[in-house]
Structure formats: structure tokens, C-alpha cells
Design a protein around this motif. Structure first.
Motif, PDB file in Angstrom:
ATOM      1  N   TRP A 135       0.831  -1.206   0.000  1.00  0.00           N
ATOM      2  CA  TRP A 135       0.000   0.000   0.000  1.00  0.00           C
ATOM      3  C   TRP A 135       0.867   1.259   0.000  1.00  0.00           C
ATOM      4  O   TRP A 135       0.643   2.175  -0.800  1.00  0.00           O
ATOM      5  CB  TRP A 135      -0.936   0.015   1.223  1.00  0.00           C
ATOM      6  N   ALA A 136       1.867   1.310   0.883  1.00  0.00           N
ATOM      7  CA  ALA A 136       2.713   2.502   0.977  1.00  0.00           C
ATOM      8  C   ALA A 136       3.484   2.746  -0.323  1.00  0.00           C
ATOM      9  O   ALA A 136       3.637   3.891  -0.761  1.00  0.00           O
ATOM     10  CB  ALA A 136       3.681   2.378   2.155  1.00  0.00           C
ATOM     11  N   VAL A 137       3.957   1.692  -0.959  1.00  0.00           N
ATOM     12  CA  VAL A 137       4.654   1.830  -2.240  1.00  0.00           C
ATOM     13  C   VAL A 137       3.686   2.350  -3.305  1.00  0.00           C
ATOM     14  O   VAL A 137       4.022   3.260  -4.077  1.00  0.00           O
ATOM     15  CB  VAL A 137       5.292   0.487  -2.668  1.00  0.00           C
ATOM     16  N   MET A 138       2.474   1.798  -3.347  1.00  0.00           N
ATOM     17  CA  MET A 138       1.488   2.247  -4.335  1.00  0.00           C
ATOM     18  C   MET A 138       1.102   3.710  -4.130  1.00  0.00           C
ATOM     19  O   MET A 138       0.957   4.464  -5.093  1.00  0.00           O
ATOM     20  CB  MET A 138       0.237   1.354  -4.282  1.00  0.00           C
ATOM     21  N   VAL A 139       0.941   4.112  -2.883  1.00  0.00           N
ATOM     22  CA  VAL A 139       0.604   5.511  -2.596  1.00  0.00           C
ATOM     23  C   VAL A 139       1.730   6.421  -3.065  1.00  0.00           C
ATOM     24  O   VAL A 139       1.482   7.446  -3.709  1.00  0.00           O
ATOM     25  CB  VAL A 139       0.313   5.727  -1.097  1.00  0.00           C
ATOM     26  N   ARG A 140       2.961   6.053  -2.778  1.00  0.00           N
ATOM     27  CA  ARG A 140       4.101   6.895  -3.175  1.00  0.00           C
ATOM     28  C   ARG A 140       4.180   7.043  -4.688  1.00  0.00           C
ATOM     29  O   ARG A 140       4.418   8.135  -5.200  1.00  0.00           O
ATOM     30  CB  ARG A 140       5.408   6.300  -2.615  1.00  0.00           C
ATOM     31  N   ILE A 141       3.956   5.947  -5.404  1.00  0.00           N
ATOM     32  CA  ILE A 141       3.961   6.010  -6.873  1.00  0.00           C
ATOM     33  C   ILE A 141       2.820   6.890  -7.362  1.00  0.00           C
ATOM     34  O   ILE A 141       3.001   7.729  -8.241  1.00  0.00           O
ATOM     35  CB  ILE A 141       3.876   4.588  -7.474  1.00  0.00           C
ATOM     36  N   SER A 142       1.647   6.732  -6.770  1.00  0.00           N
ATOM     37  CA  SER A 142       0.486   7.505  -7.229  1.00  0.00           C
ATOM     38  C   SER A 142       0.636   8.993  -6.941  1.00  0.00           C
ATOM     39  O   SER A 142       0.091   9.823  -7.666  1.00  0.00           O
ATOM     40  CB  SER A 142      -0.805   6.969  -6.600  1.00  0.00           C
ATOM     41  N   LEU A 143       1.364   9.352  -5.887  1.00  0.00           N
ATOM     42  CA  LEU A 143       1.553  10.766  -5.567  1.00  0.00           C
ATOM     43  C   LEU A 143       2.306  11.506  -6.669  1.00  0.00           C
ATOM     44  O   LEU A 143       2.144  12.712  -6.833  1.00  0.00           O
ATOM     45  CB  LEU A 143       2.295  10.914  -4.238  1.00  0.00           C
ATOM     46  N   LYS A 144       3.096  10.779  -7.418  1.00  0.00           N
ATOM     47  CA  LYS A 144       3.827  11.394  -8.532  1.00  0.00           C
ATOM     48  C   LYS A 144       2.900  11.700  -9.707  1.00  0.00           C
ATOM     49  O   LYS A 144       3.245  12.497 -10.566  1.00  0.00           O
ATOM     50  CB  LYS A 144       4.953  10.466  -8.997  1.00  0.00           C
ATOM     51  N   ARG A 145       1.746  11.043  -9.751  1.00  0.00           N
ATOM     52  CA  ARG A 145       0.855  11.145 -10.910  1.00  0.00           C
ATOM     53  C   ARG A 145      -0.420  11.922 -10.658  1.00  0.00           C
ATOM     54  O   ARG A 145      -1.203  12.129 -11.579  1.00  0.00           O
ATOM     55  CB  ARG A 145       0.478   9.732 -11.366  1.00  0.00           C
ATOM     56  N   ARG A 146      -0.671  12.317  -9.436  1.00  0.00           N
ATOM     57  CA  ARG A 146      -1.919  13.019  -9.145  1.00  0.00           C
ATOM     58  C   ARG A 146      -1.643  14.418  -8.608  1.00  0.00           C
ATOM     59  O   ARG A 146      -0.554  14.680  -8.101  1.00  0.00           O
ATOM     60  CB  ARG A 146      -2.798  12.214  -8.193  1.00  0.00           C
ATOM     61  N   PRO A 147      -2.629  15.286  -8.741  1.00  0.00           N
ATOM     62  CA  PRO A 147      -2.413  16.656  -8.258  1.00  0.00           C
ATOM     63  C   PRO A 147      -2.233  16.678  -6.736  1.00  0.00           C
ATOM     64  O   PRO A 147      -2.821  15.870  -6.021  1.00  0.00           O
ATOM     65  CB  PRO A 147      -3.697  17.394  -8.660  1.00  0.00           C
ATOM     66  N   THR A 148      -1.405  17.613  -6.285  1.00  0.00           N
ATOM     67  CA  THR A 148      -1.186  17.737  -4.842  1.00  0.00           C
ATOM     68  C   THR A 148      -2.349  18.490  -4.214  1.00  0.00           C
ATOM     69  O   THR A 148      -2.931  19.391  -4.825  1.00  0.00           O
ATOM     70  CB  THR A 148       0.128  18.467  -4.534  1.00  0.00           C
ATOM     71  N   ARG A 149      -2.695  18.084  -3.025  1.00  0.00           N
ATOM     72  CA  ARG A 149      -3.746  18.762  -2.263  1.00  0.00           C
ATOM     73  C   ARG A 149      -3.083  19.594  -1.185  1.00  0.00           C
ATOM     74  O   ARG A 149      -2.106  19.162  -0.578  1.00  0.00           O
ATOM     75  CB  ARG A 149      -4.667  17.739  -1.592  1.00  0.00           C
ATOM     76  N   SER A 150      -3.656  20.734  -0.931  1.00  0.00           N
ATOM     77  CA  SER A 150      -3.108  21.534   0.166  1.00  0.00           C
ATOM     78  C   SER A 150      -3.600  20.931   1.483  1.00  0.00           C
ATOM     79  O   SER A 150      -4.770  20.611   1.635  1.00  0.00           O
ATOM     80  CB  SER A 150      -3.529  22.995   0.049  1.00  0.00           C
ATOM     81  N   ILE A 151      -2.664  20.754   2.384  1.00  0.00           N
ATOM     82  CA  ILE A 151      -2.965  20.175   3.687  1.00  0.00           C
ATOM     83  C   ILE A 151      -2.600  21.207   4.734  1.00  0.00           C
ATOM     84  O   ILE A 151      -1.492  21.756   4.707  1.00  0.00           O
ATOM     85  CB  ILE A 151      -2.158  18.876   3.905  1.00  0.00           C
ATOM     86  N   PRO A 152      -3.517  21.500   5.647  1.00  0.00           N
ATOM     87  CA  PRO A 152      -3.173  22.466   6.697  1.00  0.00           C
ATOM     88  C   PRO A 152      -1.976  21.961   7.496  1.00  0.00           C
ATOM     89  O   PRO A 152      -1.893  20.783   7.820  1.00  0.00           O
ATOM     90  CB  PRO A 152      -4.419  22.518   7.584  1.00  0.00           C
TER      91      PRO A 152
END
Length: 192
Positions: A135-152
Motif C-alpha cells: 500500500w505505501a509503495v502504491m501511494v508513493r507512486i500515485s503521488l507522482k501522478r496526481r495533483p497535490t492537495r493543500s494540507i493544513p
């Protein structure tokens, strides 16, 4: 084992939504509202986590071994776990650690899961730690391909790094010498 697997599925489904279809997630947030979405997400994940904990506790004693790690592997795990609590805290305390690692919580999750896979060879353990590592590997890969969200976030500060390191090491010691046995029921470094 059924309860454990159901818990894993319920825990991972909400955590995979943005990985699989971030635009659907954004549409749902638009329809339901941010707080309703987060509430539903949290309830499903909390139920999943609860079922994982109960199911793991039930399944672990009777779970077959896929492999038996050597005793010295526990010492490697202790070393690999050293930065985990620091990275977890750095995820919420913006500073150099967060800037350099980009996603400290994902790195912490990967280190935690990998190190526990090295030291635990039962089927239920491989399912738990292996699933979370994937899961953590998949999330990291997907973060490169999706728009970033602003997080407080808190303001960025060098003091945040000091807090993350000092408190992280304190949590590491507390967990290694007390909480792991008290909460998990297993000493982190087995004596035999």
C-alpha cells in the motif's frame, strides 16, 4: 483469519481511493462535503483497524510459518525502526526532515512494514506487513501522478526537526521497552 482479512480490506479500501481514482474522490468530497467524506472515511478505516487488531490477535497463535527468521534479525529490526517515530512526527512538524523526505509518513510505514516482514514469518504477519508495505509503495507512486492537495500544516521551523527527533527517540524507547509488549503482547526483541 476471516475477521483479520475483512479488517484489512475495510482499512485499505478508503486508503486506496485516491490511489485508484483521485478524481472520483474529489467528486465525492464535492458532493458530500469535506467533513462528511472524512467522517465516512474515518469510520470505515476505524472499523477496519479494529477488526485487524482483533483478527490478528485471534489468528496469530495458530498461524502457520512461511519462514523462520534468525534471532539476530530482531536487532536489525530495532535499527530499522529507529527513524520510524521521528519520521511519523516529522509528517506533522514541517521542517528539514519533512522537506527532504517529502513523504515522511510513507517512508515510516515502509520501514515499519519491511522491518517487521524481516522478523516475522507467520502467514498472518506476512499478510499484515506485506499489505501495508505494498500500500505505501502504491501511494508513493500515485503521488507522482496526481495533483497535490493543500494540507493544513504548522509553520515550517527548524525547531520542529528538534521536536521530531527528541520526541521520536523518546517514543521509540518507550515503545521498545514497554508499549510493544503491553499493547501487542510480543517483546520487540525476543530473548530466544
Amino acid at each position: 483469519m476471516t475477521l483479520f482479512i475483512l479488517g484489512l480490506v475495510l482499512f485499505l479500501i478508503p486508503h486506496m481511493v485516491s490511489v485508484v481514482n483521485h478524481s472520483w474522490r474529489d467528486r465525492m468530497v464535492g458532493q458530500l462535503g469535506e467533513w462528511t467524506w472524512k467522517g465516512l472515511y474515518s469510520v470505515v478505516a476505524a472499523v477496519g483497524l479494529t477488526l485487524i487488531i482483533i483478527g490478528y490477535g485471534d489468528a496469530r497463535p495458530g498461524s502457520a510459518f512461511l519462514y523462520s527468521p534468525p534471532l539476530w534479525m530482531n536487532h536489525l529490526v530495532a535499527l530499522l525502526m529507529l527513524p520510524v517515530f521521528i519520521l511519523l512526527l516529522a509528517a506533522y512538524l514541517p521542517g528539514r526532515i519533512q522537506s527532504h523526505t517529502k513523504h515522511p509518513m510513507l517512508i515510516a510505514t515502509k520501514l515499519w512494514a519491511l522491518s517487521h516482514l524481516l522478523a516475522n514469518g507467520r502467514v498472518v504477519e506476512v499478510l499484515l506487513f506485506g499489505s501495508l508495505l505494498i500500500w505505501a509503495v502504491m501511494v508513493r507512486i500515485s503521488l507522482k501522478r496526481r495533483p497535490t492537495r493543500s494540507i493544513p500544516n504548522l509553520p515550517k521551523s527548524g525547531l520542529n526537526d528538534v521536536i521530531a527527533v527528541v520526541a521520536g527517540l523518546g517514543l521509540y524507547v518507550l515503545f521498545a521497552f514497554h508499549l510493544h509488549l503491553a499493547w501487542i503482547g510480543v517483546p520487540p526483541i525476543a530473548s530466544s
